[in-house]
Design a protein around this motif. Sequence first.
Motif, PDB file in Angstrom:
ATOM      1  N   ARG A   9       0.832  -1.199   0.000  1.00 12.47           N
ATOM      2  CA  ARG A   9       0.000   0.000   0.000  1.00 12.47           C
ATOM      3  C   ARG A   9       0.866   1.249   0.000  1.00 12.47           C
ATOM      4  O   ARG A   9       1.956   1.260   0.580  1.00 12.47           O
ATOM      5  N   GLU A  53      -9.146   1.783   1.319  1.00  8.72           N
ATOM      6  CA  GLU A  53      -9.167   1.873  -0.139  1.00  8.72           C
ATOM      7  C   GLU A  53      -9.468   3.325  -0.506  1.00  8.72           C
ATOM      8  O   GLU A  53     -10.530   3.843  -0.158  1.00  8.72           O
ATOM      9  N   ILE A  55     -10.334   5.406  -3.404  1.00  9.75           N
ATOM     10  CA  ILE A  55     -10.779   5.319  -4.799  1.00  9.75           C
ATOM     11  C   ILE A  55     -10.471   6.643  -5.502  1.00  9.75           C
ATOM     12  O   ILE A  55     -10.734   7.710  -4.963  1.00  9.75           O
ATOM     13  N   PRO A  56      -9.873   6.625  -6.721  1.00 11.19           N
ATOM     14  CA  PRO A  56      -9.576   5.459  -7.566  1.00 11.19           C
ATOM     15  C   PRO A  56      -8.132   4.962  -7.445  1.00 11.19           C
ATOM     16  O   PRO A  56      -7.689   4.164  -8.248  1.00 11.19           O
ATOM     17  N   GLY A  58      -6.643   3.134  -4.988  1.00 19.64           N
ATOM     18  CA  GLY A  58      -6.529   1.756  -4.537  1.00 19.64           C
ATOM     19  C   GLY A  58      -6.124   1.682  -3.077  1.00 19.64           C
ATOM     20  O   GLY A  58      -6.376   2.607  -2.295  1.00 19.64           O
ATOM     21  N   LYS A 160      -8.549  15.299  -0.112  1.00 20.20           N
ATOM     22  CA  LYS A 160      -8.632  13.974  -0.740  1.00 20.20           C
ATOM     23  C   LYS A 160      -8.341  14.063  -2.234  1.00 20.20           C
ATOM     24  O   LYS A 160      -7.594  13.243  -2.783  1.00 20.20           O
ATOM     25  N   ILE A 164      -5.190  12.302  -4.095  1.00 19.95           N
ATOM     26  CA  ILE A 164      -5.379  11.349  -5.197  1.00 19.95           C
ATOM     27  C   ILE A 164      -4.547  11.760  -6.409  1.00 19.95           C
ATOM     28  O   ILE A 164      -3.861  10.933  -7.025  1.00 19.95           O
ATOM     29  N   GLN A 168      -1.432   9.595  -7.972  1.00 17.79           N
ATOM     30  CA  GLN A 168      -1.508   9.116  -9.358  1.00 17.79           C
ATOM     31  C   GLN A 168      -0.289   9.536 -10.169  1.00 17.79           C
ATOM     32  O   GLN A 168       0.053   8.904 -11.168  1.00 17.79           O
TER      33      GLN A 168
END
Length: 398
Positions: A9, A53, A55-56, A58, A160, A164, A168
């Motif tokens: 993770r 988790e 999202i998106p 993972g 958030k 993310i 990414q």
Amino acid sequence: MNSTPNANRKHITVYGKTNTGKSSLINKILNQEVSLVSDIAGTTTDPVLKAMELIPVGPVVFIDTAGIDDKSELGDLRIKKTLDVLKRTDIALYVMDANNVDRDELEKAKINFKKYNIPYLIIVNKIDKVSEEVLSKLKNEFKNGIFISVLKDIGVEKVKDALIKSLQKEEEDGPILGDLIPYNGTVVLVVPVDSEAPKGRIILPQVQCIRDCLDHGIKSYVVRDTELESALKDLKNVDLVVTDSQAFKKVSKIVSEDTPLTSFSILFARHKGEISGFIKGANAVKNLKEGSKILISESCTHNVSHEDIGRVKIPKLLTKYVGQKLNFEYRVGHDFPDNIKEYDLIIHCGACMINRKTVVNRINYCKEENVPITNYGIILAFLNDILDRSVKCFKDNI
């Protein structure tokens, strides 16, 4: 195994001074009361981990840390643990109180983030407690900052979203063996069943290799070393044989020279670390002499048996190779020494229980201090005189 191990993770660590709202922010992001929240400074002591988790992106794990200005009786120890977490952090959230912005502490944090190559987000909390004038000045000063109020639920979604986007951008961990074998290829996984094998299951690196084969459309066959010869007769066009390191010598005699052979630990040397550096470290064995100090770094605790790789087999083979008495020390998990210059060689396990960031930082630290480092699979292949054969399948990575 139903959930992704923490080692696989992305690690998101929340830093900042005491009472800036670090724990409250994590609770709000997770929508659960994971971290203890209090007006009393220093409520968070040891780092608190919570997997989720995101999202998106993972699977990720959030780490809540003690305040970096903790002045309590155990403050120094708490701050040290907080800074140690940096070595396994993939991205940091630095939280400040809009009422009490400590620019000096922020600059210290930036230096540490830079040292460990950690991307970070600056978050200014408690904006509901300051005037519009003060808020305007802060926004002008911290143009890339995210301004929030956890209490009033203002701006948390922006945190958030920014998190993310940042994750990414980060480099994804590469495949374990999926790029070594063509789609619809064949791999044979050799899993010896002895006193080291956990009853009723197989160990994590073997599970992860099987999953990697499934993810990449590779046919995998799992056999014991005692049935390997028969299995190879049954199969045609085997693209790769992967063995547990402890069976290297036996398996090497069974597998023909024209069939690629490596080990689970060597696969993880590339997946979690730097295979070329580990090979260089293994060759440093030639410089060992009587009294040389060796550090064995294990990523997990486990019962030690007469067949233990790190505590029994490697020390025995290494001592035999050098022909002199060597001094071995052991560290487990995230307990990695600050002063490594006293060691002549560091031998790391396959690192299936810790994340890549941790291993890479350890490798870089060893480079800085000019201390050779290798891993279980590489050193065992070297000591069994099959290292060249075992790394042929990685020719593009060395």
